[in-house]
Design a protein around this motif. Structure first.
Motif, PDB file in Angstrom:
ATOM      1  N   ALA A  96      -0.517   5.517  -5.172  1.00 25.79           N
ATOM      2  CA  ALA A  96      -0.764   4.258  -5.881  1.00 25.79           C
ATOM      3  C   ALA A  96      -2.246   4.130  -6.241  1.00 25.79           C
ATOM      4  O   ALA A  96      -2.589   3.663  -7.328  1.00 25.79           O
ATOM      5  CB  ALA A  96      -0.321   3.066  -5.027  1.00 25.79           C
ATOM      6  N   GLN A  97      -3.135   4.573  -5.362  1.00 23.82           N
ATOM      7  CA  GLN A  97      -4.573   4.500  -5.642  1.00 23.82           C
ATOM      8  C   GLN A  97      -4.991   5.476  -6.741  1.00 23.82           C
ATOM      9  O   GLN A  97      -5.919   5.207  -7.488  1.00 23.82           O
ATOM     10  CB  GLN A  97      -5.384   4.766  -4.370  1.00 23.82           C
ATOM     11  N   HIS A 155      -5.748  -4.772  -8.356  1.00 23.79           N
ATOM     12  CA  HIS A 155      -5.311  -4.884  -6.960  1.00 23.79           C
ATOM     13  C   HIS A 155      -3.828  -5.263  -6.880  1.00 23.79           C
ATOM     14  O   HIS A 155      -3.072  -4.681  -6.098  1.00 23.79           O
ATOM     15  CB  HIS A 155      -6.165  -5.914  -6.220  1.00 23.79           C
ATOM     16  N   ASP A 156      -3.413  -6.242  -7.698  1.00 25.99           N
ATOM     17  CA  ASP A 156      -2.002  -6.647  -7.730  1.00 25.99           C
ATOM     18  C   ASP A 156      -1.109  -5.441  -7.999  1.00 25.99           C
ATOM     19  O   ASP A 156      -0.092  -5.241  -7.334  1.00 25.99           O
ATOM     20  CB  ASP A 156      -1.728  -7.668  -8.851  1.00 25.99           C
ATOM     21  N   SER A 188      10.578  -1.849   2.324  1.00 22.07           N
ATOM     22  CA  SER A 188       9.281  -1.870   1.635  1.00 22.07           C
ATOM     23  C   SER A 188       8.911  -3.307   1.330  1.00 22.07           C
ATOM     24  O   SER A 188       9.737  -4.098   0.893  1.00 22.07           O
ATOM     25  CB  SER A 188       9.349  -1.078   0.337  1.00 22.07           C
ATOM     26  N   ARG A 202      -1.785  -2.060  -7.815  1.00 19.75           N
ATOM     27  CA  ARG A 202      -1.835  -0.963  -6.838  1.00 19.75           C
ATOM     28  C   ARG A 202      -1.115  -1.305  -5.536  1.00 19.75           C
ATOM     29  O   ARG A 202      -0.544  -0.432  -4.901  1.00 19.75           O
ATOM     30  CB  ARG A 202      -3.279  -0.563  -6.558  1.00 19.75           C
ATOM     31  N   THR A 203      -1.102  -2.568  -5.151  1.00 23.41           N
ATOM     32  CA  THR A 203      -0.430  -2.946  -3.904  1.00 23.41           C
ATOM     33  C   THR A 203       1.053  -3.252  -4.091  1.00 23.41           C
ATOM     34  O   THR A 203       1.756  -3.514  -3.122  1.00 23.41           O
ATOM     35  CB  THR A 203      -1.117  -4.160  -3.246  1.00 23.41           C
ATOM     36  N   SER A 204       1.537  -3.205  -5.328  1.00 23.67           N
ATOM     37  CA  SER A 204       2.933  -3.548  -5.595  1.00 23.67           C
ATOM     38  C   SER A 204       3.891  -2.368  -5.494  1.00 23.67           C
ATOM     39  O   SER A 204       5.097  -2.575  -5.396  1.00 23.67           O
ATOM     40  CB  SER A 204       3.059  -4.164  -6.996  1.00 23.67           C
ATOM     41  N   LYS A 231       0.510   5.052  -0.525  1.00 29.64           N
ATOM     42  CA  LYS A 231      -0.681   4.284  -0.878  1.00 29.64           C
ATOM     43  C   LYS A 231      -1.677   5.156  -1.630  1.00 29.64           C
ATOM     44  O   LYS A 231      -2.326   4.707  -2.569  1.00 29.64           O
ATOM     45  CB  LYS A 231      -1.333   3.704   0.377  1.00 29.64           C
ATOM     46  N   PRO A 266       6.517  -5.098  -1.022  1.00 23.68           N
ATOM     47  CA  PRO A 266       5.501  -5.233  -2.054  1.00 23.68           C
ATOM     48  C   PRO A 266       4.786  -6.563  -1.917  1.00 23.68           C
ATOM     49  O   PRO A 266       5.228  -7.428  -1.169  1.00 23.68           O
ATOM     50  CB  PRO A 266       6.262  -5.145  -3.353  1.00 23.68           C
ATOM     51  N   MET A 267       3.721  -6.720  -2.657  1.00 23.09           N
ATOM     52  CA  MET A 267       2.894  -7.903  -2.600  1.00 23.09           C
ATOM     53  C   MET A 267       3.706  -9.165  -2.892  1.00 23.09           C
ATOM     54  O   MET A 267       4.491  -9.200  -3.812  1.00 23.09           O
ATOM     55  CB  MET A 267       1.790  -7.767  -3.650  1.00 23.09           C
TER      56      MET A 267
END
Length: 176
Positions: A21-22, A7-8, A168, A10-12, A18, A170-171
């Motif tokens: 990234a997935q 999760h870290d 952008s 893919r969301t970065s 998106k 990012p997380m």
């Protein structure tokens, strides 16, 4: 670097959609990575040899970038040096990797690139945890700690180039 989850990672990502990234092929060995010895997590996509990914702590957040690897035809006697860790490799051991810039600049087709160890093991080369098959590292007067700081500074400068003018988000790493 702190250990990252799927999760870290893919969301970065800041320079792809998106959906991209997935669909990114993540390393299956995240739990086995030597996180304490990494300045960044880097890997090649086994299904698309012209793709690679890099995820790093940058400021107070995690930033992931999708990279493209330039096709190269170099002889074994030709040597190149990695821009991040200053390790030399023969043949295709160093590759030009480019990344779209984040935000509008990337959508407008702007990118930045640098020569990087093709296996993205720069952190391990600097620390002496991995040695190139042929080639190597120059003897330096800098300590290993100073070499690590230099590698981190070069990586931060590359990420800054990709993020300049971007909104952008990012997380965040706060609250970990």
């Amino acid at each position: 670097m702190k250990a990252l989850t799927e999760h870290d990672i893919r969301t970065s990502f800041v320079n792809c959609s998106k959906g991209e990234a997935q669909r990114a092929a993540l390393p299956r060995d995240l739990a086995d990575r030597p996180w304490a010895d990494l300045d960044f997590l880097g890997w090649r996509d086994p299904g698309a040899l012209d793709r690679a990914y890099l995820v790093a702590e940058h400021g107070d957040r995690i930033v992931g970038v999708a990279l493209r690897i330039a096709v190269q035809r170099r002889g074994f006697l030709h040597r190149n040096m990695c821009s991040l860790c200053l390790t030399t490799h023969p043949g295709a051991g160093v590759s030009m990797m480019t990344a779209r810039k984040a935000g509008r600049a990337g959508r407008d087709g702007n990118s930045a690139g640098l020569y990087v160890c093709t296996d993205l093991a720069c952190s391990l080369y600097v620390r002496g945890r991995k040695r190139p098959e042929i080639g190597g590292r120059f003897d330096e007067t800098l300590t290993v700690g100073q070499q690590i700081e230099r590698t981190q500074a070069k990586l931060a400068a590359f990420l800054d180039q990709l993020l300049v003018g971007s909104t952008s988000q990012p997380m965040s790493m706060k609250g970990d």
